[in-house]
Enzyme design. Structure first.
Site, PDB file in Angstrom:
ATOM      1  N   GLU A 162       0.829  -1.217   0.000  1.00 45.63           N
ATOM      2  CA  GLU A 162       0.000   0.000   0.000  1.00 45.63           C
ATOM      3  C   GLU A 162       0.864   1.269   0.000  1.00 45.63           C
ATOM      4  O   GLU A 162       0.834   2.090   0.919  1.00 45.63           O
ATOM      5  CB  GLU A 162      -0.948  -0.014   1.201  1.00 45.63           C
ATOM      6  CG  GLU A 162      -1.867  -1.226   1.175  1.00 45.63           C
ATOM      7  CD  GLU A 162      -2.855  -1.312   2.322  1.00 45.63           C
ATOM      8  OE1 GLU A 162      -2.542  -0.805   3.400  1.00 45.63           O
ATOM      9  OE2 GLU A 162      -3.931  -1.887   2.136  1.00 45.63           O
ATOM     10  N   GLU A 357      -5.824  -7.736  -1.749  1.00 50.03           N
ATOM     11  CA  GLU A 357      -6.439  -7.805  -0.420  1.00 50.03           C
ATOM     12  C   GLU A 357      -7.907  -7.453  -0.575  1.00 50.03           C
ATOM     13  O   GLU A 357      -8.244  -6.453  -1.208  1.00 50.03           O
ATOM     14  CB  GLU A 357      -5.820  -6.787   0.556  1.00 50.03           C
ATOM     15  CG  GLU A 357      -4.396  -7.074   0.958  1.00 50.03           C
ATOM     16  CD  GLU A 357      -3.862  -6.060   1.976  1.00 50.03           C
ATOM     17  OE1 GLU A 357      -4.660  -5.441   2.707  1.00 50.03           O
ATOM     18  OE2 GLU A 357      -2.631  -5.891   2.019  1.00 50.03           O
TER      19      GLU A 357
END
Ligand code: BG6
Length: 459
Positions: A162, A357
């Site tokens: 991320e 995810e």
């Protein structure tokens, strides 16, 4: 003719080292930032997590049973180079070699994340994390060691989990000391730039050392809905999307800062300093875009002032969407938003996308029959997989796989074990480790059916 997903579509799970491994002081590991950073006293600490360091055989067997063909895990930097600047710890290398070999033997393709928020504590104490270009170089060395040792078998690589979070939180770059006389915003975007350079140095290394491997760029992405249909609210939501979600992907794909971001940073005096060679390094672009998606956000009308970084301003405008249900933690469940996001990413960048995810957190306890009937989780994944298929089969999005977050329960990113994402329950509470037994939930059978039918059987 009925369209179906390609037979090489990836299905599986994703985790980080600090949320799974435990064994915080074993195997020659050095101190990681997670070993010293305090957690909320009501939650757990990171010492044991789910003890995957000792139990990965059992966990791989469960993943195989669920029909995984892909598993993304992160390497704990301080297991490989204990203090970040010292010798290689061969015991750590062996641990990951065994893990990789066993995954492959189970028919599960491994993917490595090099940094999932963690780093050796010494690099934070002595150098202030990614604020320092010295740490950028030490990261490159660590990346090269991992590629040399694991690259013969691992063909999917990620530098930073991320990565767009580095432009909103100094904490993930472990660079929380702001130098005197420098504004927080200027420091933030300089650190973010350093992380871009670290990512590109690792990408360059991968091209040299493992030319048949693929490097991704990863962001956490959610769409932003405007609360009202005023032009200003729409513009604000669009700008928020650009700054928070698209800036990093634009750099990953195009090899330079996008014009809207150059203007944003220059107009405020926050453009980071480029060292000699940085512009050339940014040209090391990625092979695909990976992202996490959990929820959507809705924003009230606002505008970006010249005083505060965009992340701070956007946070002040997030409101509850009255049309969506949320988890207990306020994360709004939005499967159509997932389709919207897949489309936006793919149509903007023209590069394959990969969902690395997805999932929902819930509080759960074994019932009197030792079962967890998690129908809400089945519904969440069913809706998201259906909308991903719509994005692919109706809208033409090129998506490589659907990888769930924390498929065997793990503590949340704040170390709260009560926020469970798994298809397998792990028997422990915040303070009581109990027996850490793995107990398949109702969703275990369902996800197995989905994965084994290549997403056809969603009933
Ligand atoms: C992602 C992170 O942001 O979301 C994970 O990569 C994290 O580390 C996951 O666990 C879910 O968030 P949380 O806070 O519910 O654990």
């Amino acid at each position: 003719m009925k369209k179906t997903l390609d037979s090489n579509f990836y299905w599986g799970g994703s985790v980080s080292s600090f949320q799974t491994e435990g064994a915080w002081d074993e195997g020659g590991k050095g101190l990681s930032i997670y070993d010293v950073r305090p957690t909320n006293p009501k939650f757990s600490d990171w010492k044991v997590a789910i003890d995957a360091y000792h139990r990965y055989d059992e966990d791989i067997a469960l993943m195989k049973k669920m029909g995984f063909n892909f598993y993304r895990f992160s390497i704990c930097w301080s297991r490989i180079i204990p203090n970040g600047d010292d010798e290689i710890n061969e015991e750590g290398v062996k641990f990951y070699n065994d893990l990789i070999d066993k995954l492959i033997a189970a028919g599960i393709e491994p993917m490595i994340t090099l940094v999932h928020f963690d780093m050796p504590y010494k690099l934070v104490k002595e150098y202030n994390g990614f604020a320092s270009r010295k740490v950028v170089d030490l990261f490159e060395r660590y990346a090269r060691v991992c590629m040399e040792r694991f690259g013969d078998r691992v063909k999917h690589w990620m530098t930073f989990n991320e990565q767009n979070l580095h432009a909103t939180m100094l904490r993930v770059s472990n660079a929380e000391e702001i130098p005197e006389g420098v504004s927080e915003a200027k420091h933030l975007y300089q650190v973010n730039h350093n992380v871009f350079i670290a990512h590109c140095k690792a990408t360059k290394a991968l091209r040299e050392l493992v030319p048949d491997a693929k490097m991704c760029g990863m962001t956490t992405v959610s769409n932003f809905y405007p609360e009202k249909c005023t032009p200003q609210n729409n513009l604000f939501a669009k700008q928020a999307y650009n700054y928070i979600n698209a800036f990093h992907s634009d750099v990953f794909v195009n090899g330079e800062y996008p014009s809207y971001m150059v203007s944003y940073l220059e107009n405020r005096g926050w453009m980071p300093r480029f060292e000699e060679g940085d512009a050339e390094l940014l040209k090391y672009t990625v092979d695909y875009l990976a992202f996490s998606y959990y929820r959507s956000n809705t924003l009230t009308e606002g505008f970006f002032d010249n005083e505060r970084p965009y992340g701070e301003i956007v946070n002040e405008h997030v409101i509850k969407n009255p049309y969506l249900d949320a988890t207990e933690w306020g994360w709004e469940k939005d499967a159509l938003g997932f389709r919207w996001t897949l489309n936006e990413m793919y149509q903007r960048h023209h590069m394959p996308v990969f969902v690395l995810e997805n999932g929902m957190g819930a509080r759960e306890e074994l019932d009197e029959n030792n079962e967890i009937n998690d129908d809400y989780r089945i519904e969440y994944h069913r809706n998201h997989i259906q909308e991903m298929k719509n994005a692919m089969l109706e809208d033409g999005v090129d998506c490589m796989g659907y990888i769930t977050w924390g498929p065997i329960d793990i503590p949340s990113s704040s170390c709260e074990i009560a926020k469970r994402y798994g298809f397998v329950y792990v028997n422990r509470t915040e303070k009581d480790l109990k027996d850490l037994k793995r107990v398949p939930k109702k969703s275990f059978k369902w996800i197995k059916k989905v994965f084994e039918s290549n997403g056809e059987d969603l009933v």
